[in-house]
Design an enzyme around this catalytic site. Structure first.
Site, PDB file in Angstrom:
ATOM      1  N   ILE A  54       0.837  -1.209   0.000  1.00 14.83           N
ATOM      2  CA  ILE A  54       0.000   0.000   0.000  1.00 14.83           C
ATOM      3  C   ILE A  54       0.864   1.248   0.000  1.00 14.83           C
ATOM      4  O   ILE A  54       0.603   2.212  -0.733  1.00 14.83           O
ATOM      5  CB  ILE A  54      -0.952   0.006   1.209  1.00 14.83           C
ATOM      6  CG1 ILE A  54      -1.991  -1.109   1.062  1.00 14.83           C
ATOM      7  CG2 ILE A  54      -1.658   1.359   1.337  1.00 14.83           C
ATOM      8  CD1 ILE A  54      -2.957  -1.209   2.236  1.00 14.83           C
ATOM      9  N   SER A  57       2.298   1.914  -3.389  1.00  8.22           N
ATOM     10  CA  SER A  57       1.277   2.246  -4.385  1.00  8.22           C
ATOM     11  C   SER A  57       0.679   3.630  -4.154  1.00  8.22           C
ATOM     12  O   SER A  57       0.397   4.372  -5.110  1.00  8.22           O
ATOM     13  CB  SER A  57       0.166   1.197  -4.370  1.00  8.22           C
ATOM     14  OG  SER A  57       0.676  -0.089  -4.655  1.00  8.22           O
ATOM     15  N   GLU A  58       0.466   3.979  -2.901  1.00  5.98           N
ATOM     16  CA  GLU A  58      -0.209   5.228  -2.573  1.00  5.98           C
ATOM     17  C   GLU A  58       0.744   6.426  -2.512  1.00  5.98           C
ATOM     18  O   GLU A  58       0.321   7.558  -2.695  1.00  5.98           O
ATOM     19  CB  GLU A  58      -0.938   5.101  -1.230  1.00  5.98           C
ATOM     20  CG  GLU A  58      -2.055   4.075  -1.207  1.00  5.98           C
ATOM     21  CD  GLU A  58      -3.272   4.509  -2.004  1.00  5.98           C
ATOM     22  OE1 GLU A  58      -3.377   5.703  -2.359  1.00  5.98           O
ATOM     23  OE2 GLU A  58      -4.115   3.643  -2.278  1.00  5.98           O
ATOM     24  N   GLY A  59       2.035   6.141  -2.237  1.00  7.14           N
ATOM     25  CA  GLY A  59       2.936   7.268  -1.999  1.00  7.14           C
ATOM     26  C   GLY A  59       2.637   7.879  -0.642  1.00  7.14           C
ATOM     27  O   GLY A  59       1.860   7.321   0.145  1.00  7.14           O
ATOM     28  N   ARG A 187       0.088  -2.224  -9.542  1.00 10.86           N
ATOM     29  CA  ARG A 187      -0.442  -2.579  -8.219  1.00 10.86           C
ATOM     30  C   ARG A 187      -1.146  -3.923  -8.260  1.00 10.86           C
ATOM     31  O   ARG A 187      -0.968  -4.752  -7.362  1.00 10.86           O
ATOM     32  CB  ARG A 187      -1.394  -1.488  -7.737  1.00 10.86           C
ATOM     33  CG  ARG A 187      -1.950  -1.742  -6.329  1.00 10.86           C
ATOM     34  CD  ARG A 187      -2.690  -0.542  -5.821  1.00 10.86           C
ATOM     35  NE  ARG A 187      -3.078  -0.678  -4.429  1.00 10.86           N
ATOM     36  CZ  ARG A 187      -3.395   0.356  -3.646  1.00 10.86           C
ATOM     37  NH1 ARG A 187      -3.371   1.582  -4.123  1.00 10.86           N
ATOM     38  NH2 ARG A 187      -3.736   0.156  -2.388  1.00 10.86           N
TER      39      ARG A 187
END
Length: 200
Positions: A54, A57-59, A187
């Protein structure tokens, strides 16, 4: 000159001296042995399987930003609300530590309980398989199972016989607005890889 002992006797100093000798007073004492204290090594608990997936993927942004895809103010690692339930708004600022706390709070309070309740095979999954679905649910929302548009993944998770098809099926959910996004494709592949990774 009187002998030294007579000198001591006359002044009643002999008895204390004898007692001191008997008790070992004045003799060098060996240093006390250090107490053997158990040194508890505080080791950080290993991060759950979904954490790095996560996070990558989210930064991470400490200042609120506008997510044009979700059309919502977002902060930290994809958080759209604060732990108290208030929506993120323009100008909000948090620390990197808070970003982790926001993510953990959402997973623990809003995501996992719904996945456990909705997905009938949840208890049959290992930690990595659950982690893959936690990442997926963090991205698409905790109510994906049984919802419109998620018929394929719902069918895969509906019974144990279909679980082997989950990684390939996840790859279908790589679009936004009808267009394949490289970030989503990457992702979904990472989630499928995590699903197939044996638990150590």
């Amino acid at each position: 000159m009187k002998p030294f002992i007579s000198f001591l006797q006359e002044r009643n100093l002999m008895l204390p001296m004898i007692l001191s000798a008997a008790l070992g007073a004045g003799s060098p004492q060996s240093p006390p042995k250090p107490k053997e204290s158990e040194t508890k090594q505080t080791q950080k608990a290993p991060k759950p399987a979904w954490y790095d997936l996560i996070s990558a993927s989210e930064g991470m942004r400490t200042q609120a930003y506008w997510d044009p895809t979700g059309k919502v103010w977002t902060i930290g690692k994809g958080s759209t609300t604060h732990p108290d339930g208030k929506p993120v708004k323009q100008g909000d600022v948090i620390s990197s530590e808070q970003a982790d706390q926001y993510m953990q709070h959402f997973v623990d309070k809003n995501l996992v309980p719904k996945l456990q309740k909705r997905i009938p095979t949840w208890d049959k999954l290992n930690a990595n398989q659950q982690g893959a679905l936690i990442s997926f649910g963090y991205n698409v929302g905790p109510n994906f199972y049984g919802s419109k548009g998620f018929e394929s993944i719902t069918k895969c998770l509906s019974c144990e016989e279909n679980l082997a098809t989950v990684p390939e099926t996840l790859k279908k959910y790589n679009k936004s607005g009808g267009k394949v996004l490289p970030g989503l494709r990457k992702r979904r592949e990472a989630e499928g890889a995590l699903w197939n990774t044996p638990v150590q």
